[in-house]
Every structure is written in C-alpha cells, then in structure tokens.
Design an enzyme around this catalytic site. Structure first.
Site, PDB file in Angstrom:
ATOM      1  N   ASP A  93      -2.203  -4.540   5.979  1.00  0.00           N
ATOM      2  CA  ASP A  93      -2.848  -3.291   5.601  1.00  0.00           C
ATOM      3  C   ASP A  93      -3.424  -2.692   6.886  1.00  0.00           C
ATOM      4  O   ASP A  93      -3.441  -3.335   7.948  1.00  0.00           O
ATOM      5  CB  ASP A  93      -3.940  -3.552   4.569  1.00  0.00           C
ATOM      6  CG  ASP A  93      -4.119  -2.396   3.596  1.00  0.00           C
ATOM      7  OD1 ASP A  93      -3.741  -1.261   3.941  1.00  0.00           O
ATOM      8  OD2 ASP A  93      -4.644  -2.629   2.491  1.00  0.00           O
ATOM      9  N   HIS A 103     -11.190  -0.700   2.218  1.00  0.00           N
ATOM     10  CA  HIS A 103     -11.333   0.484   3.071  1.00  0.00           C
ATOM     11  C   HIS A 103     -12.772   0.616   3.574  1.00  0.00           C
ATOM     12  O   HIS A 103     -13.008   1.171   4.652  1.00  0.00           O
ATOM     13  CB  HIS A 103     -10.994   1.768   2.301  1.00  0.00           C
ATOM     14  CG  HIS A 103      -9.556   1.896   1.905  1.00  0.00           C
ATOM     15  ND1 HIS A 103      -9.043   1.332   0.770  1.00  0.00           N
ATOM     16  CD2 HIS A 103      -8.527   2.540   2.518  1.00  0.00           C
ATOM     17  CE1 HIS A 103      -7.755   1.616   0.675  1.00  0.00           C
ATOM     18  NE2 HIS A 103      -7.418   2.343   1.725  1.00  0.00           N
TER      19      HIS A 103
END
Length: 314
Positions: A263, A191
């Site tokens: 993702d 992230h």
C-alpha cells in the site's frame, strides 16, 4: 527479490537496463522535466495516476502515452484506483459511475462491472487497476473499507471478487486484489493512523484469508496489495508490509504466488511506525513485498526511494 510465480521478464519486454520494483505518482496533468529526468535515471516499473492527473480524455490519453513511451524499450505499468462506488479516479463523463461493491448481488453483475471498468480503463491506456477489494465487512470496524467490500460472508466475497477480477482481466487490465491478508476488521484507517488486528490465526484463516486463498486458486493472473496493518498473532512488532512472517503466511498458508505491491508508503499509519524513505523501501523489498508504491509525487521523497532501491525486477 522475493519469490513470485509471475514472469516479469516476459511482461516487461525487452529492457536494456534493470527495472526498479517501484511504482510512483506524478504531480500534475503532464510529466514535468524534473520527474522525467529522475525516472529516466532510475527506470521505475511504473506509475499510478490520481484525480490530480486527470482533466479530460485527450489529456489523459496523451499523458499515459508519454509515460509509456519515454521509458524506452519495455512495458510500463500504469495503475489507477478504479473500484466503483466512492473510489473512482475517473468519474463521469470520463467513465460511468458504478455502484459500491456492497450493492453487487451476483457473479454476473460483478463480472460485468469488472469488464466494463477494465474496458474503459484500457481505452485510455491503463493496464493495471487496484481493484477489487477482497476485504470482509465487519460491523464496528473502521469505515475505510465499508461499502467497498462485497460483504461479510467469506464465500460471497470470494465468488464476487473473483468474478470482478476475471472481468478486468478479460478486458486486458491486470487486477490488484486488496488488501492482503485482510484489512476489513481493522478499527483504524491506515491512511491516518497505525492499525492493529488481534484476531487469532485460526480466526483469520476461516474469515479474512478465504477470499485471497480463493483468488490464488482461481487461475486469474493478478497482483495483491498488502496492507500496513499489524497482525498481532502473525507479527506483533511489524506492519504486514515489513513482516517476513506475514509474507510467509501469504505465500504458504493463503497460497498467493503473484506479485505483492505495498500500500502507499506515504500513509500516516506507516509513517508513524517508520518515516525514513531511504530505509523503508529496501526493508520492504527484503522482507515482505515485490513492489513498493509511493503516491505523493514529492520529488525529494521519490529521489530518496529510488536511490535506496538497488534490486531489479527483471
């Protein structure tokens, strides 16, 4: 399109237009006119909802009905991240709070949690849950996985993860196991930053790959979410989501034949490697994944992704 044993034509139903293999976020509690126009033009496979899209039961049910109905004569995927523990987009009173996965002690408990979450999600109209996590827990690794993992033992994670996924499936919700081929030993959170795993193929095969191989052999219909981690021994130059080499390992060494979704392509770990949305989506579809996931709901970014994708899923 990449090879998959999943029957997209049957799942999508009768669609008069090609369906683009893209899943997108939306901005708020209702679908806005500019979003509606963009999605009608490009016909994406589905949508993923976050806390920003959820206020109460009536609002959420109506939003999901709208997302499913306005796209026309086909099934629409509506995804959410509802793992239990610290990753729950629906929180009490909309859904019970479930324990983190490292608290799950046996297959029966794992199945019951999966079934309860699936039944709750299905009551709102969700048909896909981005769970369970099949990553192993490694001491000293990034906390991004942490107690989301069922543990450090590959056999235990395999059994509990499959039981959880079976519970979801029996409740009518498709599981998305994550993060194939294994994110647990990464020292970085994708992230926030680029992540690299340097373990040998032999070591990965005996550890990280085991739960994904087990789910591949279980007979449970599921998808898999691919991490943005760079696996140096598989492909030293590209993150998994852009690597044909990693895809080959997943398909042939691990044996997973279901759809692979990326993702979130807005993650900083990937953006530091490749930040052009107009080229990254088709590159991913060509090399590694079946479906591209874009979560930020930025309308310009979504326009760029959708315009760049020229392939259809069915």
């Amino acid at each position: 399109m990449l090879s998959s044993d999943f029957d997209w034509k049957t799942w999508c139903g009768c669609s008069s237009r090609p369906v683009k293999p893209v899943v997108l976020g939306i901005r708020g509690l209702v679908l806005e006119p500019d979003e509606r126009a963009l999605f009608l033009e490009h016909n994406p496979l589905g949508f993923i909802l976050f806390a920003r899209n959820i206020s109460d039961r009536t609002q959420l049910v109506n939003l999901i009905k709208d997302l499913k109905s306005f796209m026309g004569d086909r099934n629409v995927m509506v995804l959410v991240d509802q793992e239990g523990g610290r990753v729950q987009r629906l929180v009490p009173p909309l859904m019970d709070q479930f324990p983190p996965m490292d608290h799950v002690g046996n297959e029966n408990q794992a199945y019951n949690i999966g079934f309860s979450i699936g039944r709750g999600l299905a009551s709102y109209g969700f048909n896909v849950d981005c769970a369970p996590v099949l990553d192993l827990l490694f001491e000293g690794a990034s906390s991004v996985i942490g107690n989301r993992s069922f543990g450090s033992d590959p056999e235990k994670v395999s059994l509990l993860g499959a039981a959880y996924a079976r519970g979801l499936a029996h409740a009518g919700v498709m599981p998305v196991v994550k993060h194939i081929p294994g994110h647990g030993r990464s020292m970085q959170d994708t992230h926030l930053d680029m992540a690299r795993v340097s373990a040998s193929i032999g070591e990965l095969d005996k550890t990280d790959f085991v739960p994904f191989r087990y789910i591949a052999q279980s007979g449970i219909d599921c998808m898999a979410m691919m991490s943005h981690v760079i696996y140096s021994e598989l492909d030293a130059e590209h993150p998994a989501t852009l690597s044909a080499s990693v895809r080959r390992v997943i398909r042939h060494e691990i044996g997973f034949r279901g759809p692979i979704i990326s993702d979130d392509i807005c993650m900083k770990g990937l953006q530091k490697f490749h930040s052009d949305f107009s080229t990254i989506a088709p590159a991913m579809l060509e090399s590694a994944v079946d479906i591209v996931l874009h979560c930020s709901a930025d309308i310009k970014e979504m326009e760029s992704v959708l315009a760049s994708v020229q392939v259809s899923i069915c």
